[in-house]
Design an enzyme around this catalytic site. Structure first.
Site, PDB file in Angstrom:
ATOM      1  CB  SER A   1      86.994  83.598  -9.969  1.00 56.84           C
ATOM      2  OG  SER A   1      86.847  82.469 -10.796  1.00 56.84           O
TER       3      SER A   1
ATOM      4  CD  GLU B   1      87.432  89.155  -5.301  1.00 57.20           C
ATOM      5  OE1 GLU B   1      87.215  88.274  -6.158  1.00 57.20           O
ATOM      6  OE2 GLU B   1      87.318  88.947  -4.086  1.00 57.20           O
TER       7      GLU B   1
ATOM      8  CB  CYS C   1      87.251  86.023  -0.608  1.00 59.95           C
ATOM      9  SG  CYS C   1      87.470  85.034   0.857  1.00 59.95           S
TER      10      CYS C   1
ATOM     11  CE  LYS D   1      91.928  72.363  -9.810  1.00 62.92           C
ATOM     12  NZ  LYS D   1      93.196  73.110  -9.586  1.00 62.92           N
TER      13      LYS D   1
ATOM     14  CD  GLU E   1      84.975  82.016   0.688  1.00 62.14           C
ATOM     15  OE1 GLU E   1      84.952  83.083   0.020  1.00 62.14           O
ATOM     16  OE2 GLU E   1      85.977  81.555   1.239  1.00 62.14           O
TER      17      GLU E   1
END
Ligand code: NAI
Ligand code: MG
Length: 503
Positions: free
Chosen positions: A254, A406, A309, A200, A275
């Site tokens: 996330s 973050e 990231c 996806k 990840e």
């Protein structure tokens, strides 16, 4: 139809064609619409305008795609193909990516907002190289011959060995920050190891992944081996993660959704690799070569508009060079040319979506309200697009939200330290994340000692954001499970079987 300003690159005819026709999804070798007939808008983040329509898949479409992938794995030609033949197809995907490089770079820049210069120089060639690096592993998935001793069978002789076999049907869910490259990171190893896939794409950026699906067909990937769907997380992502016929789920995104993936996977205990987020420390020692360090520290955070990231988002600078480094990075930020990605002169584009824009500007507000000060930036950029000015925050306390969470935008916090001691290492590691880190120094001994003490999957010394298909990438702590790329990724996409033969 997409309006392009005068200075922007002229769109390839094929890109125009893509934007003028509703995008379809690739399921079982067919280009299909969603069963529900629902579509969603795809935006140009530089102008806040709709550029395309994509299919909004739900669990009915997911089910179709998973069944196709299951058939292709259980009965199809893919798993029966010789490793060399499979490797050649994966290699060919890399060749074709370069053949279509301009089309891919334009789609990426238009859809994600990143500068066309970066899409051309980094995203596209890195994706090509990833497939070609992984193609080599198709013929090198070796097991071991193992000598065994069985105390309850004295005198017996054995031949024991291991085999590496594909895991099966892999669900793969990717984000929008490097749409093509994230697709490559996941598809390359999955295919090289002989798996089939339902992927996806991110709802913010479906275009380059759909082009990649066309390329994979052209390269000779058989029907059903790769199924590419578009749609939203809860409707189209969650049913993949929960599907009982999916053997493995790989996710990038996330940390919050990472946890939902783990929950969804528990029904059939599918294998999971993740990840996730980061809040990576970038440490400048007193003896660093500042001519390299200042642009290096700036690029560590501002590359891809901070939507990485691995972004070096917590800058720690020794007090003796703090003012010089902060002023240098701020100056670098002041000179960054903000603009639409398709303008060849643009150095930083808009953020990917209105949601991310709101998120990042929300963090800027929270920083200010808690007492942080912007040495540069700290506000939105001009125009209707989702532009945020590159920002350096100072007067930051370690308990502030901007320091802890973050941000995923072009915002770095600068903090001072006085000694290269346990205190600095504690602060650098004082985060729930552990994805990446940077160290700037001319003392090789200090660099290696520090590298060993940082709890993160990647350490860059006197450089930052250096990625290669051969280097494993992934996180300690809440930054994820498993590694992508390098030889290590093969563990994500193979099962190990022990075969014991009594001679
Ligand atoms: P997200 O984690 O919601 O989205 C990533 C992917 O997961 C997308 O394809 C999305 O459709 C899918 N997804 C969302 N909910 C799902 C669910 N319940 N089940 C299965 N799939 C689901 O990330 P989002 O909302 O785009 O960004 C929010 C924050 O996440 C960012 O600000 C950033 O901090 C972080 N992030 C980290 C990334 C990384 O590279 N590690 C990439 C993107 C975002
Ligand atoms: Mg989300």
């Amino acid at each position: 139809m997409c309006a392009v300003a005068a200075r922007e690159v002229a769109l390839e005819p094929n890109v125009r064609k893509w934007l003028d026709n509703p995008c379809r999804m690739l399921i079982d070798g067919q280009w299909v619409t969603s069963e529900s007939g629902k579509t969603f808008d795809v935006f140009n983040p530089a102008t806040d305008t709709v550029i395309a329509q994509a299919q909004a898949a739900d669990k009915t479409d997911v089910n179709k795609a998973v069944k196709a992938a299951r058939r292709a794995f259980d009965d199809g030609p893919w798993t029966k193909m010789s490793p060399a033949e499979r490797g050649r197809i994966v290699w060919k995907i890399g060749d074709l990516i370069m053949e279509y490089q301009e089309e891919l770079a334009q789609l990426e820049s238009l859809d994600n907002g990143k500068p066309i210069s970066i899409a051309r120089a980094a995203d596209v060639p890195l994706a090509s190289e990833l497939f070609q690096y992984m193609a080599g592993w198709a013929t090198k998935l070796n097991g071991d011959q193992i000598g065994i001793t069985v105390p309850y069978a004295p005198g017996a002789e054995w031949h024991a060995y291991t085999r590496r076999e594909p895991v099966g049907v892999c669900g793969q869910i990717i984000p929008w920050n490097f749409p093509l490259l994230m697709a490559a990171w996941k598809l390359g190893p999955a295919l090289a190891c002989g798996n089939t896939v339902v992927m996806k794409l991110a709802e913010e950026t479906p275009l380059s992944g759909l082009k990649l699906a066309e390329i994979m067909q052209e390269a000779g990937v058989p029907d059903g081996v790769v199924n590419i769907i578009t749609g939203f997380g809860e409707e189209a992502g969650a049913p993949i993660a929960a599907h009982p016929m999916v053997d493995k789920i790989a996710f990038t995104g996330s940390t919050e959704v990472g946890r939902l993936i783990v929950d969804a996977a528990k029904g059939n205990l599918k294998k999971v690799s993740l990840e996730l987020g980061g809040k990576s420390p970038n440490i400048v020692l007193a003896d660093a070569d500042l001519e390299k360090t200042i642009p290096g520290a700036a690029n560590a955070i501002f590359f891809n508009h901070g939507q990485c990231c691995a972004a070096g988002s917590r800058l720690f600078v020794h007090e003796s060079v703090y003012d010089q480094v902060v002023e240098g990075v701020a100056d670098f930020a002041r000179n960054i040319k903000l603009g639409p990605g398709l303008d060849p002169e643009t150095q930083m584009g808009p953020l990917v979506s209105r949601t991310q824009f709101d998120r990042v500007t929300g963090f800027l507000e929270s920083g200010k309200s808690q007492g942080a000060r912007a040495a540069v930036g700290g506000e939105r950029g001009d125009g209707d697009g989702y532009f945020v000015k590159p920002t350096v925050l100072v007067d930051v306390k370690d308990d502030m939200e901007v320091y802890q969470e973050e941000i995923f935008g072009p915002v770095v916090t600068a903090s001072k330290f006085s000694d290269l001691d346990e205190e600095l290492i504690k602060r650098a590691n004082d985060t729930v994340f552990g994805l990446a880190s940077g160290i700037w120094t001319q003392d090789i001994g200090k660099a290696h000692r520090l590298a060993a003490k940082i709890r993160a999957g990647t350490v860059w010394v006197n450089c930052y954001n250096i990625f290669d298909a051969a280097l494993p990438f992934g996180g300690y702590k809440q930054s994820g499970w498993g590694r992508e790329m390098g030889e290590q990724v093969l563990n994500n996409y193979t099962e190990c079987k022990a075969v014991t033969v009594s001679l």
